[in-house]
Write an enzyme that holds these catalytic residues in place. Structure first.
Site, PDB file in Angstrom:
ATOM      1  N   LEU A  41       0.819  -1.223   0.000  1.00  0.00           N
ATOM      2  CA  LEU A  41       0.000   0.000   0.000  1.00  0.00           C
ATOM      3  C   LEU A  41       0.845   1.262   0.000  1.00  0.00           C
ATOM      4  O   LEU A  41       1.801   1.369   0.772  1.00  0.00           O
ATOM      5  CB  LEU A  41      -0.921  -0.005   1.233  1.00  0.00           C
ATOM      6  CG  LEU A  41      -1.822   1.216   1.453  1.00  0.00           C
ATOM      7  CD1 LEU A  41      -3.181   0.788   2.027  1.00  0.00           C
ATOM      8  CD2 LEU A  41      -1.165   2.248   2.378  1.00  0.00           C
ATOM      9  N   ASP A  44       0.237   8.746   1.545  1.00  0.00           N
ATOM     10  CA  ASP A  44       0.674  10.130   1.324  1.00  0.00           C
ATOM     11  C   ASP A  44       2.060  10.282   0.692  1.00  0.00           C
ATOM     12  O   ASP A  44       3.001   9.593   1.094  1.00  0.00           O
ATOM     13  CB  ASP A  44       0.772  10.882   2.665  1.00  0.00           C
ATOM     14  CG  ASP A  44      -0.370  10.616   3.595  1.00  0.00           C
ATOM     15  OD1 ASP A  44      -1.335   9.968   3.194  1.00  0.00           O
ATOM     16  OD2 ASP A  44      -0.280  11.054   4.763  1.00  0.00           O
ATOM     17  N   TYR A 103       5.457   7.904  10.140  1.00  0.00           N
ATOM     18  CA  TYR A 103       4.320   8.548   9.488  1.00  0.00           C
ATOM     19  C   TYR A 103       4.772   9.776   8.700  1.00  0.00           C
ATOM     20  O   TYR A 103       5.944  10.116   8.654  1.00  0.00           O
ATOM     21  CB  TYR A 103       3.258   8.899  10.539  1.00  0.00           C
ATOM     22  CG  TYR A 103       2.314   7.755  10.860  1.00  0.00           C
ATOM     23  CD1 TYR A 103       2.563   6.446  10.420  1.00  0.00           C
ATOM     24  CD2 TYR A 103       1.156   7.969  11.609  1.00  0.00           C
ATOM     25  CE1 TYR A 103       1.680   5.405  10.710  1.00  0.00           C
ATOM     26  CE2 TYR A 103       0.276   6.938  11.897  1.00  0.00           C
ATOM     27  CZ  TYR A 103       0.538   5.659  11.455  1.00  0.00           C
ATOM     28  OH  TYR A 103      -0.344   4.650  11.742  1.00  0.00           O
ATOM     29  N   ASP A 163       2.443  14.756  11.016  1.00  0.00           N
ATOM     30  CA  ASP A 163       2.676  15.238   9.652  1.00  0.00           C
ATOM     31  C   ASP A 163       3.381  16.592   9.600  1.00  0.00           C
ATOM     32  O   ASP A 163       2.886  17.558   8.985  1.00  0.00           O
ATOM     33  CB  ASP A 163       1.351  15.294   8.843  1.00  0.00           C
ATOM     34  CG  ASP A 163       0.513  14.034   9.010  1.00  0.00           C
ATOM     35  OD1 ASP A 163       1.102  12.970   9.277  1.00  0.00           O
ATOM     36  OD2 ASP A 163      -0.736  14.117   8.891  1.00  0.00           O
TER      37      ASP A 163
HETATM   38  C1  FRU Z   1      -2.925  10.690   6.064  1.00  0.00           C
HETATM   39  C2  FRU Z   1      -2.256   9.970   7.206  1.00  0.00           C
HETATM   40  C3  FRU Z   1      -1.336  10.893   7.980  1.00  0.00           C
HETATM   41  C4  FRU Z   1      -0.400   9.921   8.627  1.00  0.00           C
HETATM   42  C5  FRU Z   1      -0.254   8.868   7.557  1.00  0.00           C
HETATM   43  C6  FRU Z   1      -0.066   7.473   8.052  1.00  0.00           C
HETATM   44  O1  FRU Z   1      -3.368   9.811   5.070  1.00  0.00           O
HETATM   45  O2  FRU Z   1      -3.233   9.430   8.064  1.00  0.00           O
HETATM   46  O3  FRU Z   1      -1.980  11.739   8.892  1.00  0.00           O
HETATM   47  O4  FRU Z   1       0.813  10.507   8.958  1.00  0.00           O
HETATM   48  O5  FRU Z   1      -1.422   8.922   6.785  1.00  0.00           O
HETATM   49  O6  FRU Z   1       0.227   6.618   7.007  1.00  0.00           O
END
Ligand code: FRU
Length: 480
Positions: A41, A44, A103, A163
């Site tokens: 998968l 982002d 993340y 993020d």
């Molecule tokens: C957005 C998110 C972010 C997080 C990441 C985890 O799609 O939920 O907030 O850092 O994906 O994969």
């Protein structure tokens, strides 16, 4: 050097790529010119940067399944934003501060070091979430060494705090983080630093129940803040907005506020929220400024929790992709997105027709068809309704009297027709990029964009144009 655990994780991910390579590569829905994961998968885009003449796009990656989990940072590089090379994994979950996922985050150049900021996602023994904003650095842009935690959770927020997007303004570094306040409102939180390791908390510059906003979602993900044409633009992905007419139709949203950030007082005066994309799959965009001075955006061609487990590519061991890179412009307070001009390098076999008239009929034009193509459609005159049917799977319909543009598609969940729409005063042009299983439609030079995944029968390459009324147009097609 990477820790032994991180090295082992990367080795396991690499083995997964090898194990399923032929299955992924034999998928007719495998994308031809969009970034997709080698296996597993992708979500982002992260760390988008033009560094030492090379474009880097990292991405949230789960190598071991087609669902979410403890994310890695996969890595692609390109010299031209068109041809991409898969690089070794940049980050893997391994340490106490990121063991359940590296993340999303961003990249900056710090005196020649490619420096990443990301969220360390941690679940403790009781299943409670902890979050740390972390740093990693690289001298060569390929091998990254983790430097640990640089920001811990400030008071007043839940552990949904992630993020980090970092940029430099004059002599200071700034970081904006997506957050949820203890009152369960989505927020964008600002920090400042002189050295990238010690950060001063400046506060939430925007969020639910702040300024004119009122309730505005329970969490804001993936913020980005940049200056464009003399204004400050804050991009955020609010979760928890209710659908309202043609707006907020996806499970979660991605959009922006235009305003002015006072860097001294950390006050952001801004206008209303505008969605960046009107299609079905678009989320977590990230921007960067390149050496040509362009503000570029790339996004995830997916939405969290939106029928992800129903994507047909799961059988072939992969899911999701990124959008095309787009250049941003601010015109009359509205962001316009245009595909980067470098994409013209992909054009082959141009076929063009000028001054075609369709009147109360449907036509297909010799050579105007395909599954991996670019189409330019310029309208000279329109009365009534014009529609373009794409691969017997999607339709773009513009009703001039109602001033509504619609993208319809056959749902990949149940085959029923579903739609996304926007109001549009005039339809002047459509610039369409089709890949084996995606569509991006840039309307009127990027005033609106519709991004979506499509899963037509692979052998169907038809394009049909129909008018209920009359339309005179030029059309050009290139194979890509
Ligand atoms: C957005 C998110 C972010 C997080 C990441 C985890 O799609 O939920 O907030 O850092 O994906 O994969």
């Amino acid at each position: 050097m990477k820790s032994a655990i991180e090295q082992r994780q990367i080795q396991l991910a690499q083995m997964e790529i090898e194990k399923y390579r032929s299955i992924v590569e034999s998928d007719p829905y495998r994308l031809s010119y969009h970034l997709m994961p080698p296996v597993g998968l992708m979500n982002d885009p992260n760390g988008f940067i033009h560094w030492n003449g090379v474009y880097h796009v990292f991405y949230q990656w789960m190598p071991f399944k087609t669902g979410h989990g403890a994310k890695f940072w996969g890595h692609y590089t390109s010299c031209d934003l068109v041809h991409w090379k898969l690089e070794p994994v940049a980050l893997a979950p391994s340490e106490w501060f990121d063991k359940n996922g590296c993340y999303s985050g961003s990249a900056v150049d710090n005196h020649g070091l490619l420096t990443l900021f990301y969220t360390g996602n941690v679940k403790d023994e009781d299943g409670n979430r902890h979050t740390y904003q972390c740093m990693a650095v690289s001298e060569n842009g390929i091998d990254f060494v983790k430097k640990g935690v640089v920001v811990t959770l400030p008071d007043g927020y839940t552990a949904h705090f992630r993020d980090p997007k970092v940029w430099k303004k004059d002599d200071d570094w700034y970081m904006i983080v997506g957050a949820q306040s203890e009152s369960l409102d989505g927020k964008a939180v600002l920090f400042r630093s002189k050295n990238l390791t010690q950060w001063e908390y400046l506060g939430a510059i925007a969020g639910g129940k702040q300024k004119q906003l009122g309730e505005f979602g329970y969490m804001w993900e993936c913020p980005d803040l940049f200056e464009l044409d003399g204004q400050d633009v804050l991009i955020v992905c609010p979760q928890g907005l209710k659908a309202k007419g043609m707006h907020y139709q996806n499970v979660y949203q991605a959009g922006y506020f235009v305003g002015r950030l006072n860097y001294e007082t950390a006050e952001f005066v801004h206008g209303s929220f505008t969605e960046l994309d009107r299609g079905f799959e678009f989320y977590a965009p990230q921007t960067t400024l390149d050496a040509k001075g362009r503000r570029l955006l790339i996004a995830w061609m997916g939405v969290p929790d939106q029928d992800e487990e129903k994507h047909p590519t799961i059988q072939q061991r992969w899911i999701h992709a990124l959008t095309l890179p787009r250049e941003l412009r601010l015109i009359d307070g509205k962001l316009h997105q245009v595909p980067v001009e470098e994409l013209q390098k992909l054009r082959k076999n141009e076929i063009a027709y000028t001054n075609v008239t369709v009147a109360n009929e449907e036509i297909s034009l010799e050579g105007i068809s395909g599954n991996v193509i670019e189409l330019k459609f310029d309208i000279h005159q329109l009365e009534g309704m014009i529609e373009m049917q794409i691969r017997n799977n999607a339709r773009l319909i513009y009703h001039h009297d109602e001033r509504v543009l619609t993208l319809e598609r056959k749902s990949f969940v149940n085959g029923l027709t579903e739609k996304r729409q926007c109001r549009l005063e005039h339809l002047l042009s459509l610039h369409i990029f089709l890949d084996t299983s995606s569509i991006e439609v840039f309307v009127n030079g990027g005033e609106e964009v519709f991004t979506a995944r499509l899963f037509p029968y692979p052998s169907n390459h038809s394009i049909v144009i129909a008018a209920n009324g009359k339309c005179i147009f030029d059309i050009t097609k290139w194979n890509l």
